[in-house]
Design a protein around this motif. Structure first.
Motif, PDB file in Angstrom:
ATOM      1  N   ALA A  34       1.160  -1.220   0.062  1.00  0.00           N
ATOM      2  CA  ALA A  34       0.051  -0.103  -0.086  1.00  0.00           C
ATOM      3  C   ALA A  34       0.939   1.230   0.177  1.00  0.00           C
ATOM      4  O   ALA A  34       0.610   2.283  -0.728  1.00  0.00           O
ATOM      5  CB  ALA A  34      -0.932   0.149   1.171  1.00  0.00           C
ATOM      6  N   LYS A  35       1.858   1.103   0.607  1.00  0.00           N
ATOM      7  CA  LYS A  35       2.908   2.184   1.051  1.00  0.00           C
ATOM      8  C   LYS A  35       3.447   2.865  -0.591  1.00  0.00           C
ATOM      9  O   LYS A  35       3.499   3.966  -0.990  1.00  0.00           O
ATOM     10  CB  LYS A  35       4.037   2.202   1.628  1.00  0.00           C
ATOM     11  N   TYR A  36       3.580   1.736  -1.347  1.00  0.00           N
ATOM     12  CA  TYR A  36       4.071   2.152  -2.608  1.00  0.00           C
ATOM     13  C   TYR A  36       3.007   2.178  -3.857  1.00  0.00           C
ATOM     14  O   TYR A  36       3.142   2.095  -5.041  1.00  0.00           O
ATOM     15  CB  TYR A  36       5.102   1.077  -3.286  1.00  0.00           C
ATOM     16  N   GLY A  37       1.719   2.455  -3.308  1.00  0.00           N
ATOM     17  CA  GLY A  37       0.708   2.585  -4.153  1.00  0.00           C
ATOM     18  C   GLY A  37      -0.411   1.771  -4.509  1.00  0.00           C
ATOM     19  O   GLY A  37      -1.534   1.794  -5.427  1.00  0.00           O
ATOM     20  N   ALA A  38      -0.106   0.383  -4.057  1.00  0.00           N
ATOM     21  CA  ALA A  38      -1.114  -0.882  -4.604  1.00  0.00           C
ATOM     22  C   ALA A  38      -2.310  -0.488  -3.681  1.00  0.00           C
ATOM     23  O   ALA A  38      -2.353  -0.119  -2.364  1.00  0.00           O
ATOM     24  CB  ALA A  38      -0.348  -2.100  -4.288  1.00  0.00           C
ATOM     25  N   GLN A  39      -3.339  -1.004  -4.327  1.00  0.00           N
ATOM     26  CA  GLN A  39      -4.662  -1.359  -3.669  1.00  0.00           C
ATOM     27  C   GLN A  39      -4.716  -2.758  -3.003  1.00  0.00           C
ATOM     28  O   GLN A  39      -4.620  -3.422  -3.922  1.00  0.00           O
ATOM     29  CB  GLN A  39      -5.943  -1.034  -4.719  1.00  0.00           C
ATOM     30  N   VAL A  40      -4.637  -2.900  -1.743  1.00  0.00           N
ATOM     31  CA  VAL A  40      -4.428  -4.186  -1.165  1.00  0.00           C
ATOM     32  C   VAL A  40      -5.680  -4.789  -0.702  1.00  0.00           C
ATOM     33  O   VAL A  40      -6.486  -4.179  -0.124  1.00  0.00           O
ATOM     34  CB  VAL A  40      -3.276  -4.040  -0.084  1.00  0.00           C
ATOM     35  N   ILE A  41      -5.896  -5.957  -1.105  1.00  0.00           N
ATOM     36  CA  ILE A  41      -7.001  -6.685  -0.592  1.00  0.00           C
ATOM     37  C   ILE A  41      -6.552  -7.610   0.666  1.00  0.00           C
ATOM     38  O   ILE A  41      -5.737  -8.526   0.226  1.00  0.00           O
ATOM     39  CB  ILE A  41      -7.632  -7.599  -1.970  1.00  0.00           C
ATOM     40  N   LEU A  42      -6.997  -7.409   1.779  1.00  0.00           N
ATOM     41  CA  LEU A  42      -6.522  -7.897   3.158  1.00  0.00           C
ATOM     42  C   LEU A  42      -7.462  -9.130   3.276  1.00  0.00           C
ATOM     43  O   LEU A  42      -8.647  -9.082   3.872  1.00  0.00           O
ATOM     44  CB  LEU A  42      -6.705  -6.696   4.127  1.00  0.00           C
ATOM     45  N   LEU A  43      -6.811 -10.158   2.781  1.00  0.00           N
ATOM     46  CA  LEU A  43      -7.521 -11.678   3.353  1.00  0.00           C
ATOM     47  C   LEU A  43      -7.116 -12.285   4.663  1.00  0.00           C
ATOM     48  O   LEU A  43      -5.778 -12.276   4.711  1.00  0.00           O
ATOM     49  CB  LEU A  43      -7.738 -12.463   2.318  1.00  0.00           C
ATOM     50  N   GLY A  44      -7.784 -12.697   5.358  1.00  0.00           N
ATOM     51  CA  GLY A  44      -7.324 -13.271   6.915  1.00  0.00           C
ATOM     52  C   GLY A  44      -8.709 -13.845   7.524  1.00  0.00           C
ATOM     53  O   GLY A  44      -9.767 -13.612   7.103  1.00  0.00           O
ATOM     54  N   ARG A  45      -8.325 -14.268   8.551  1.00  0.00           N
ATOM     55  CA  ARG A  45      -9.099 -15.092   9.487  1.00  0.00           C
ATOM     56  C   ARG A  45      -9.735 -14.146  10.677  1.00  0.00           C
ATOM     57  O   ARG A  45     -10.877 -14.152  11.051  1.00  0.00           O
ATOM     58  CB  ARG A  45      -8.528 -16.395  10.135  1.00  0.00           C
ATOM     59  N   THR A  46      -8.897 -13.345  11.005  1.00  0.00           N
ATOM     60  CA  THR A  46      -9.346 -12.804  12.366  1.00  0.00           C
ATOM     61  C   THR A  46      -9.748 -11.164  11.958  1.00  0.00           C
ATOM     62  O   THR A  46      -8.607 -10.534  11.459  1.00  0.00           O
ATOM     63  CB  THR A  46      -8.328 -12.768  13.568  1.00  0.00           C
ATOM     64  N   VAL A  47     -11.014 -10.836  12.269  1.00  0.00           N
ATOM     65  CA  VAL A  47     -11.331  -9.611  11.582  1.00  0.00           C
ATOM     66  C   VAL A  47     -10.761  -8.392  12.326  1.00  0.00           C
ATOM     67  O   VAL A  47     -10.359  -7.372  11.348  1.00  0.00           O
ATOM     68  CB  VAL A  47     -13.028  -9.659  11.623  1.00  0.00           C
ATOM     69  N   LYS A  48     -10.736  -8.435  13.591  1.00  0.00           N
ATOM     70  CA  LYS A  48      -9.962  -7.350  14.273  1.00  0.00           C
ATOM     71  C   LYS A  48      -8.657  -7.064  13.870  1.00  0.00           C
ATOM     72  O   LYS A  48      -8.008  -6.045  13.832  1.00  0.00           O
ATOM     73  CB  LYS A  48      -9.876  -7.726  16.000  1.00  0.00           C
ATOM     74  N   LYS A  49      -7.706  -8.200  13.508  1.00  0.00           N
ATOM     75  CA  LYS A  49      -6.204  -8.003  12.944  1.00  0.00           C
ATOM     76  C   LYS A  49      -6.376  -7.397  11.492  1.00  0.00           C
ATOM     77  O   LYS A  49      -5.553  -6.516  11.261  1.00  0.00           O
ATOM     78  CB  LYS A  49      -5.610  -9.401  12.843  1.00  0.00           C
ATOM     79  N   LEU A  50      -7.380  -7.906  10.730  1.00  0.00           N
ATOM     80  CA  LEU A  50      -7.519  -7.148   9.492  1.00  0.00           C
ATOM     81  C   LEU A  50      -7.935  -5.756   9.749  1.00  0.00           C
ATOM     82  O   LEU A  50      -7.384  -4.947   8.758  1.00  0.00           O
ATOM     83  CB  LEU A  50      -8.506  -7.734   8.662  1.00  0.00           C
ATOM     84  N   GLU A  51      -8.743  -5.291  10.573  1.00  0.00           N
ATOM     85  CA  GLU A  51      -9.140  -3.978  10.865  1.00  0.00           C
ATOM     86  C   GLU A  51      -8.039  -3.348  11.320  1.00  0.00           C
ATOM     87  O   GLU A  51      -7.936  -2.013  10.938  1.00  0.00           O
ATOM     88  CB  GLU A  51     -10.272  -3.981  11.642  1.00  0.00           C
ATOM     89  N   ALA A  52      -7.080  -3.835  11.906  1.00  0.00           N
ATOM     90  CA  ALA A  52      -6.094  -2.907  12.313  1.00  0.00           C
ATOM     91  C   ALA A  52      -5.089  -2.691  11.487  1.00  0.00           C
ATOM     92  O   ALA A  52      -4.591  -1.632  10.930  1.00  0.00           O
ATOM     93  CB  ALA A  52      -5.297  -3.861  13.497  1.00  0.00           C
ATOM     94  N   THR A  53      -4.857  -3.701  10.431  1.00  0.00           N
ATOM     95  CA  THR A  53      -4.260  -3.609   9.151  1.00  0.00           C
ATOM     96  C   THR A  53      -4.657  -2.440   8.376  1.00  0.00           C
ATOM     97  O   THR A  53      -4.100  -1.478   7.639  1.00  0.00           O
ATOM     98  CB  THR A  53      -3.864  -4.809   8.437  1.00  0.00           C
ATOM     99  N   TYR A  54      -6.114  -2.444   8.158  1.00  0.00           N
ATOM    100  CA  TYR A  54      -6.788  -1.621   7.222  1.00  0.00           C
ATOM    101  C   TYR A  54      -6.611  -0.018   8.021  1.00  0.00           C
ATOM    102  O   TYR A  54      -6.307   0.867   7.101  1.00  0.00           O
ATOM    103  CB  TYR A  54      -8.279  -2.042   7.313  1.00  0.00           C
ATOM    104  N   ASP A  55      -6.934   0.066   9.254  1.00  0.00           N
ATOM    105  CA  ASP A  55      -6.686   1.298  10.011  1.00  0.00           C
ATOM    106  C   ASP A  55      -5.237   1.760   9.848  1.00  0.00           C
ATOM    107  O   ASP A  55      -4.952   3.115   9.512  1.00  0.00           O
ATOM    108  CB  ASP A  55      -6.979   1.413  11.424  1.00  0.00           C
ATOM    109  N   ASP A  56      -4.287   1.126   9.817  1.00  0.00           N
ATOM    110  CA  ASP A  56      -2.829   1.669   9.624  1.00  0.00           C
ATOM    111  C   ASP A  56      -2.811   2.029   8.290  1.00  0.00           C
ATOM    112  O   ASP A  56      -2.197   3.157   8.110  1.00  0.00           O
ATOM    113  CB  ASP A  56      -1.947   0.153  10.020  1.00  0.00           C
ATOM    114  N   ILE A  57      -3.160   1.294   7.260  1.00  0.00           N
ATOM    115  CA  ILE A  57      -2.829   1.702   5.825  1.00  0.00           C
ATOM    116  C   ILE A  57      -3.771   3.027   5.767  1.00  0.00           C
ATOM    117  O   ILE A  57      -3.012   4.256   5.048  1.00  0.00           O
ATOM    118  CB  ILE A  57      -3.529   0.622   4.899  1.00  0.00           C
TER     119      ILE A  57
END
Ligand SMILES: NC(=O)c1ccc[n+]([C@@H]2O[C@H](COP(=O)([O-])OP(=O)(O)OC[C@H]3O[C@@H](n4cnc5c(N)ncnc54)[C@H](OP(=O)(O)O)[C@@H]3O)[C@@H](O)[C@H]2O)c1
Length: 268
Positions: A34-57
């Protein structure tokens, strides 16, 4: 350590799917893509962790990612088809996938591996990758160029006592990479595998609970290599089992061209 200075925003207008994007190497890779411009699709098991990655980005002002909560242990063919259709309708394209999610299972003598544990490791580490790749290939064929990067391990290249189902699953991952690489040799899709090597994550902690804190590398140390592998500077790399600690010859490797089937697939 691999040294690579990417051009800023070199992943702009690219859509990349990262599995296991809520933790460890996958989380760090998603952030860097994401830092280098990509639109990233975050796939994973634990929603809270995905949300933390989302918020960070989002907080860093990078392109807004998408979250796909999916437990690879229970996902069925229709889930993968649904995901591919959603990506096609919402993003119109997919330029690459980092197959990163995995479970360790039980590190134990072979005769003590339970069938349930073996099945879970094979389901998450192998079958899910197979199904996801199968569903994504039609989309990837429309991107120029596209990259599938599978995550392997040292024990997926040389078997080791007590690493049981995990090691077997990583050998299967290498096999999947090789079969795909041979099939896709003359197409727009590159396929490689990477052994990240000992990296400080939850999985490493589970495998080596008594390891001292000052362990080798952090996920961020791997990112120059991961970024390079998704860049146009690495277009010659195809069918390679890459080792993060053995990168001296990377820039010299050539994409194999001989004897490949060139299957033409109708546009969808
Ligand atoms: N760390 C190392 O030293 C090392 C060495 C060699 C290879 N590797 C490989 O590198 C990759 C990343 O490992 P890591 O060290 O970053 O491990 P990690 O921190 O444990 O991360 C694994 C990721 O996979 C996800 N995952 C596990 N089971 C899942 C499931 N059923 N459905 C969806 N997602 C699932 C986890 O999600 P949750 O957090 O939600 O559970 C997590 O995001 C793996 O393929 C691993 O085999 C790691």
């Amino acid at each position: 350590m691999f040294n690579y200075l990417p051009k800023s925003n070199f992943l702009e207008h690219k859509t990349l799917l990262v599995t296991g994007a809520g933790d460890g190497i996958g989380q760090t890779a998603a952030l860097h893509f994401a830092k280098y411009g990509a639109q990233v699709i975050l796939l994973g098991r634990t929603v809270k962790k995905l949300e933390a990655t989302y918020d960070d980005i989002v907080q860093r002002g990078y392109p807004t990612p998408a979250i796909v909560p999916m437990d690879l242990k229970g996902a069925s063919e229709s889930h993968y088809q649904g995901l591919a259709e959603t990506i096609a309708s919402q993003f119109q394209q997919l330029d690459g996938c980092l197959h990163n999610a995995a479970v360790l299972g039980d590190l134990t003598p072979f005769e003590h591996i339970s069938k349930a544990s073996f099945d879970e490791v094979m389901q998450v580490n192998v079958t899910a990758q197979f199904q996801l790749t199968k569903a994504l290939l039609p989309l990837l064929r429309h991107s120029t160029p596209a990259h599938l990067l599978f995550t392997s391990s040292l024990v997926g290249r040389q078997g080791r006592a007590y690493w049981g189902a995990y090691a077997i699953s990583k050998f299967a991952t290498e096999g999947m990479m090789q079969v795909l690489a041979d099939e896709l040799g003359n197409t727009n899709i590159r396929v490689n595998s990477i052994n990240p090597g000992a990296t400080k994550t939850a999985m490493r902690q589970k495998a080596y609970p008594d390891e001292p804190e000052n362990i080798p590398q952090k996920p961020a140390d791997l990112m120059p290599l991961y970024l390079y592998l998704f860049s146009e500077d690495a277009l010659h790399l195809h069918g390679q089992a890459i080792d993060a600690k053995e990168t001296d010859n990377l820039k010299l490797a050539k994409k194999p061209q001989a004897d490949r089937l060139n299957v033409s697939v109708p546009a969808t």
